[in-house]
Structure formats: structure tokens, C-alpha cells
Scaffold this active site. Structure first.
Site: not given
Length: 369
Positions: A40, A123, A141
Site C-alpha cells: 500500500e 486510507y 484513494d
């Protein structure tokens, strides 16, 4: 929500579509929270195709959070070289150390604990908790924002006051009670493969939720989302030198008070409107005490965030008194420097700009190293 049936249809259609169409990406082959976290962070502002080889190298070198925490920062930055946004690599290293010390080496399962770690925002925390632990946390996102703004026909500019809160609220309301991680990945995948940015043609005819999409029904897909104005790139000219001697070529380490701190680079300097040939001769003499005529190789383009750089590359051999003069100047400027062979570069953190210079040399200078 205004229409609970729409929300349920959205969940069912997306999860079913994702099960059949998800790309076989390496980080989807694991439920290890550590590896999901690394993926990520790498994927932030970086394309999937670019990330894959870096993720594979990184996970092989640092298969556990303990290995990452014990590594030197230089080793971590070296593996990150070329991926860009190097602050991410520093924060990953810092977070790994904090997780070892404060969380018994385990990626936290508590939202506020994740948010306490460097480089992990709302996020990333939501992605880790939903994908690794299947906890009910939304994500937001760029891909998800685009999908939601079209599905619900939001005509406000994405960075306008309150819009982000609205989008987070929508992302939370449509989240299923189970399979939150799969649903979140489905939203991102739809934005990556089908619901494309306005500059590209969205594949609405292949979209599993087109019948639920207000922008599609109102023929507004090409107009949404409404994006803020892009920051204009600053154009920069610089000269860069390959200073060669029998031990290899010279590289310098950037100091701690500048962008890309700690990274290794070729000697060089930004120039203004001065012709680059004239500037190259002057910089060599004044900054590096090298009096000679460098050989111009070529010019190449490079980008760092909002900077568009044109780099003029010069080559010069140094030896004897010329090299002695150069070394004295480097010592007086207290610069960290090394003479390295080309194959040593891969073990040092460096900008991808150096890699571009090496490629520039391949066709014409094969015997230099």
C-alpha cells in the site's frame, strides 16, 4: 442511505465482478499485514506495473518486519531507488522500528494505533485493517473517489471544503458487513480497469454497476469527477558530470537539509539562462577545481514531483594534478563522496536520474567501466 437497495446491488455486483476479474498481483497472494502494508505504501502515487518488481525485491530482502527494522536506512533506500517519493521509504523504516518496540512486532489491529505510525494515514490504515484483518473500515484513494463521484454524480470539485468528508461518508455507508477487504479492493480495481480518468475512455459497457451509476445515466462520465487545477511544473536546467578515473566515477551524497537527503548523485548544479556548455566549464572550475574541457554526451529529461528537469550530461577524465585538485576541493566543502564502479551503484540509494545517465552511456561508452 437514500436507496438501501442500490447499496446492496452495488456490493453484490462489485464483489462478484472482482471475483472474476481481479488482476493476479503479488500482494494479493498473501494475508500478511506487513506485506499488505508495504504494498500500500509503494502504490501511493505510483502505478501498479512500476511497483511490482520493487515489491518483489523488497519482500524478498525484508520478508518480515523484524528484518526491515534491523536493516540500515541506506539498504532500505537502495532497494527503493527509482521508485521515487523517498520519504515513504524512511517512514516505512521508522514505522518498522516503532512496531518492533511498541507493538511486539505485530502490525496493529486498532485504527488509532496504525495512525500513530509515520506515513500511515486514514486510507492506508483502512486498507490494512480491511484487507489484512477483514475489519469494516472504508478506503478512499484516487480510484475510489472517481468511482464514487460518478456513481453518485457529485459535481463538486474534489478538493472543495467538505467534499472529502462526504466521500468518506459514502465509502463507509456502502461498505458491506462482511468481505470489507474484498469490496474495497473491488472499488479500487474498478477505478483502475474500467472507470478510468477523464483523459481516457471509460469502459462503461463493461462496468458491472453502470445501471446504478448516476453519471452514466445522465451522460456525465466525461465531466466527473471535477478535479482541482493542476500545479504547473517548474522547469529546471542543470548540468551533471561523469568524472572518471581508474577507480570508477565520482558520486556525492546529498546533505540532510535538502530534497532527497542521503541519496547519492552525480556531481552537478542547476543553471539559469546561461548556455549549458559555458555553464559546465564554469561549474567544473569554480565548484570542483577541475580545469578542462568536458565532453558533452547528451541531454535528458527527468521529473521530480512538480519539477521538470532538463539535464545536460558531460564527461571528463581526471587524473594526476587534476584529480588532486578535485579531491582537495571536495574535502574543503565537507562533501560525502565515493569513487564507485558501475555495478556498485545498485547497492546505494540513488535517484533514477543516474540510471538514465547509465543507459545513455550504453551505446557509446561500453569500455568506460
Amino acid at each position: 442511505m437514500k436507496d438501501l437497495k442500490k447499496a446492496e446491488d452495488l456490493r453484490v455486483r462489485l464483489i462478484s465482478w472482482y471475483a472474476d476479474n481481479a488482476r493476479p498481483l503479488p500482494w494479493r497472494e498473501t494475508h500478511d499485514p506487513y506485506l499488505i502494508w508495504i504494498s500500500e505504501i509503494m502504490l501511493q502515487q505510483t502505478q501498479v506495473a512500476t511497483v511490482i518488481p520493487y515489491y518483489l525485491k523488497f519482500s524478498k530482502r525484508f520478508p518480515t518486519i523484524k528484518r526491515l527494522a534491523e536493516a540500515s536506512l541506506e539498504e532500505v533506500l537502495a532497494l527503493w531507488s527509482g521508485l521515487g517519493y523517498y520519504k515513504r521509504a524512511r517512514q516505512v523504516k521508522q514505522s518498522a522500528e516503532q512496531i518492533i518496540k511498541g507493538f511486539d512486532g505485530l502490525i496493529p489491529r486498532v485504527h488509532k494505533d496504525l495512525l500513530s505510525l509515520p506515513g500511515i494515514g486514514k486510507y492506508t490504515a483502512g486498507a490494512i485493517l480491511s484487507i489484512a484483518y477483514d475489519l469494516n473500515y472504508p478506503i478512499l484513494d484516487g480510484n475510489v473517489m472517481r468511482v464514487l463521484s460518478r456513481v453518485f454524480a457529485m459535481d463538486e470539485v474534489l478538493n472543495a471544503k467538505g467534499v472529502q468528508n462526504k466521500l468518506w461518508s459514502l465509502a463507509e455507508k456502502i461498505l458491506p458487513e462482511k468481505k470489507a477487504g474484498m469490496f474495497n479492493q473491488a472499488l479500487m480495481e474498478l477505478g483502475a480497469l474500467i472507470c478510468l480518468p477523464s483523459g481516457k475512455k471509460s469502459l462503461c459497457h463493461d462496468c458491472p454497476i453502470s445501471k446504478l451509476c448516476e453519471a452514466h445515466q445522465k451522460d456525465l462520465v466525461s465531466q466527473l469527477p471535477k478535479l482541482p487545477e493542476k500545479r504547473e511544473k517548474v522547469k529546471i536546467q542543470q548540468v551533471m558530470f561523469l568524472l572518471l578515473e581508474k577507480k570508477g566515477f565520482l558520486i556525492l551524497q546529498r546533505p540532510d537539509d535538502v530534497l532527497l537527503k542521503g541519496m547519492w548523485e552525480l556531481p552537478g548544479k542547476e543553471i539559469s539562462d546561461q548556455p549549458h556548455q559555458e555553464a559546465a566549464y564554469q561549474i567544473l572550475k569554480e565548484d570542483f577545481a577541475v580545469d578542462g574541457n568536458p565532453h558533452y554526451l547528451s541531454s535528458l529529461s527527468h521529473s521530480i514531483t512538480y519539477r521538470a528537469i532538463t539535464c545536460h550530461v558531460y564527461l571528463i577524465h581526471v587524473s594526476g594534478e587534476v584529480k588532486k585538485s578535485l579531491m582537495n576541493r571536495l574535502e574543503s566543502r565537507t562533501l560525502e563522496y565515493r569513487w564507485i564502479q558501475r555495478d556498485e551503484l545498485q547497492d546505494l540509494p540513488h535517484s533514477s536520474l543516474i540510471d538514465k545517465v547509465m543507459l545513455l552511456l550504453d551505446p557509446v561508452q561500453k569500455d568506460l567501466f
